[in-house]
Design a protein around this motif. Structure first.
Motif, PDB file in Angstrom:
ATOM      1  N   PHE A  19      -4.967  -4.210  -6.589  1.00  0.00           N
ATOM      2  CA  PHE A  19      -5.684  -3.811  -5.429  1.00  0.00           C
ATOM      3  C   PHE A  19      -5.083  -3.787  -4.015  1.00  0.00           C
ATOM      4  O   PHE A  19      -3.909  -4.438  -3.785  1.00  0.00           O
ATOM      5  CB  PHE A  19      -6.918  -4.897  -5.380  1.00  0.00           C
ATOM      6  N   GLU A  20      -5.622  -2.908  -3.209  1.00  0.00           N
ATOM      7  CA  GLU A  20      -5.321  -3.000  -1.710  1.00  0.00           C
ATOM      8  C   GLU A  20      -5.988  -3.842  -0.858  1.00  0.00           C
ATOM      9  O   GLU A  20      -7.225  -4.138  -1.084  1.00  0.00           O
ATOM     10  CB  GLU A  20      -5.311  -1.568  -1.391  1.00  0.00           C
ATOM     11  N   ILE A  21      -5.216  -4.213   0.294  1.00  0.00           N
ATOM     12  CA  ILE A  21      -6.073  -5.040   1.242  1.00  0.00           C
ATOM     13  C   ILE A  21      -5.511  -4.902   2.533  1.00  0.00           C
ATOM     14  O   ILE A  21      -4.377  -4.727   2.985  1.00  0.00           O
ATOM     15  CB  ILE A  21      -5.985  -6.501   0.925  1.00  0.00           C
ATOM     16  N   MET A  80       0.785  -1.149   0.095  1.00  0.00           N
ATOM     17  CA  MET A  80       0.083  -0.002  -0.081  1.00  0.00           C
ATOM     18  C   MET A  80       0.843   1.138  -0.263  1.00  0.00           C
ATOM     19  O   MET A  80       1.923   1.288   0.666  1.00  0.00           O
ATOM     20  CB  MET A  80      -0.769   0.012   1.174  1.00  0.00           C
ATOM     21  N   GLY A  81       0.686   2.080  -0.733  1.00  0.00           N
ATOM     22  CA  GLY A  81       1.464   3.376  -1.064  1.00  0.00           C
ATOM     23  C   GLY A  81       2.154   3.408  -2.132  1.00  0.00           C
ATOM     24  O   GLY A  81       2.792   4.483  -2.453  1.00  0.00           O
ATOM     25  N   ALA A  82       2.477   2.275  -2.803  1.00  0.00           N
ATOM     26  CA  ALA A  82       3.084   2.097  -4.040  1.00  0.00           C
ATOM     27  C   ALA A  82       2.552   2.882  -5.289  1.00  0.00           C
ATOM     28  O   ALA A  82       3.147   3.077  -6.118  1.00  0.00           O
ATOM     29  CB  ALA A  82       3.481   0.451  -4.254  1.00  0.00           C
ATOM     30  N   ASP A  83       1.400   3.222  -5.178  1.00  0.00           N
ATOM     31  CA  ASP A  83       0.810   3.862  -6.269  1.00  0.00           C
ATOM     32  C   ASP A  83       1.259   5.489  -6.247  1.00  0.00           C
ATOM     33  O   ASP A  83       1.369   5.981  -7.265  1.00  0.00           O
ATOM     34  CB  ASP A  83      -0.903   3.955  -6.379  1.00  0.00           C
ATOM     35  N   PRO A  88      -0.813  -5.123   0.381  1.00  0.00           N
ATOM     36  CA  PRO A  88      -1.221  -4.770   1.668  1.00  0.00           C
ATOM     37  C   PRO A  88      -0.818  -3.659   2.459  1.00  0.00           C
ATOM     38  O   PRO A  88       0.106  -2.965   2.042  1.00  0.00           O
ATOM     39  CB  PRO A  88      -0.550  -6.317   2.306  1.00  0.00           C
ATOM     40  N   GLY A  89      -1.726  -3.612   3.417  1.00  0.00           N
ATOM     41  CA  GLY A  89      -1.225  -2.544   4.582  1.00  0.00           C
ATOM     42  C   GLY A  89      -0.146  -3.055   5.432  1.00  0.00           C
ATOM     43  O   GLY A  89       0.852  -3.936   4.952  1.00  0.00           O
ATOM     44  N   ALA A  90       0.040  -2.534   6.499  1.00  0.00           N
ATOM     45  CA  ALA A  90       1.099  -2.798   7.306  1.00  0.00           C
ATOM     46  C   ALA A  90       0.952  -4.447   7.915  1.00  0.00           C
ATOM     47  O   ALA A  90      -0.095  -4.573   8.329  1.00  0.00           O
ATOM     48  CB  ALA A  90       1.225  -1.944   8.802  1.00  0.00           C
ATOM     49  N   SER A 109      -2.597  -9.187   9.045  1.00  0.00           N
ATOM     50  CA  SER A 109      -1.659 -10.281   9.148  1.00  0.00           C
ATOM     51  C   SER A 109      -0.977 -10.989   7.783  1.00  0.00           C
ATOM     52  O   SER A 109      -1.576 -11.005   6.800  1.00  0.00           O
ATOM     53  CB  SER A 109      -2.446 -11.425   9.912  1.00  0.00           C
ATOM     54  N   ARG A 110       0.287 -11.324   8.107  1.00  0.00           N
ATOM     55  CA  ARG A 110       1.088 -12.171   7.134  1.00  0.00           C
ATOM     56  C   ARG A 110       0.166 -13.224   6.525  1.00  0.00           C
ATOM     57  O   ARG A 110       0.262 -14.002   5.414  1.00  0.00           O
ATOM     58  CB  ARG A 110       2.267 -12.569   7.382  1.00  0.00           C
ATOM     59  N   ASN A 111      -0.455 -14.055   7.725  1.00  0.00           N
ATOM     60  CA  ASN A 111      -1.296 -15.160   7.179  1.00  0.00           C
ATOM     61  C   ASN A 111      -2.250 -14.801   6.173  1.00  0.00           C
ATOM     62  O   ASN A 111      -2.620 -15.760   5.172  1.00  0.00           O
ATOM     63  CB  ASN A 111      -1.581 -15.752   8.537  1.00  0.00           C
TER      64      ASN A 111
END
Length: 216
Positions: free
Chosen positions: A195-197, A111-114, A148-150, A173-175
């Motif tokens: 897309f972002e998650i 997230m933020g790469a855009d 993904p977010g953090a 979560s990484r999972n």
């Protein structure tokens, strides 16, 4: 079963991805590792491995007995070599995938790469991810880019919030990220979509089906 090359297999998220693929009835993981001593972890689990360094020529990773059908890029430099690994390493693997007729390339982005220029932190990292994402989009390969977010080490919830652009920050979560990436390998899911998650209340499968409908 399709053979999935996992770049960054030895990382925290990478290992989760490989384990999910190993448990799948559709996919066979091929763990791409940088060092010979990293192979033992996967070979003990009877997981195919291949040596490859993203900072160099990666074309040889495709010269194995099992034809690689799809690629999942989950590699990262940990902020140490963002241009060499996160950007140029991704480009090397994208080029090699194109030459070897890979059916789909799934990219773990951020997230933020855009809009990396707007980030208050990790600007160089996000710029590298942005450049890699854009290179993939223009490559001609069928792709999915997951941002993904953090990342956290929390348990799997199997629920996320997903949008092309969420317009808010959040963690996941990484999972749940690993689960999303593996599901995105499906031929019918999120083709040529970005897309972002973050963590949410929608089942991963239902959220991904929405992406497929929008992009169909």
């Amino acid at each position: 079963m399709e053979n999935i090359l996992v770049a960054g297999a030895n990382g925290t998220t990478g290992k989760k991805i490989v384990n999910l693929l190993k448990e799948s009835q559709y996919f066979n993981p091929i763990a791409m590792v940088r060092k010979e001593e990293q192979k033992a972890f996967f070979e003990a689990k009877k997981i195919d491995t291949v040596l490859g360094d993203l900072e160099g020529d990666v074309s040889q990773v495709f010269n194995i007995t099992n034809k690689i059908d799809k690629v999942l890029f989950a590699a990262g430099s940990g902020g140490k070599k963002v241009v060499e690994v996160d950007q140029e390493g991704a480009k090397h693997l994208i080029d090699a995938s194109n030459k070897n007729n890979v059916k789909k390339f799934v990219m773990l982005s951020s997230m933020g790469a855009d809009q990396p220029e707007k980030a208050e932190q990790l600007q160089e990292y996000l710029k590298a991810k942005h450049n890699a994402d854009e290179y993939l989009k223009s490559s001609g390969l069928t792709y999915s880019i997951v941002r993904p977010g953090a990342l956290t080490n929390n348990e799997l919830t199997n629920e996320i919030e997903l949008e092309e652009k969420l317009n808010k920050s959040g963690e996941i979560s990484r999972n749940d990220v690993a689960q999303t990436l593996v599901r995105t390998l499906n031929d019918e899911i999120a083709n040529n979509a970005t897309f972002e998650i973050i963590k949410g209340n929608t089942l991963i499968g239902d959220a991904l089906n929405k992406v497929s409908t929008v992009k169909a």
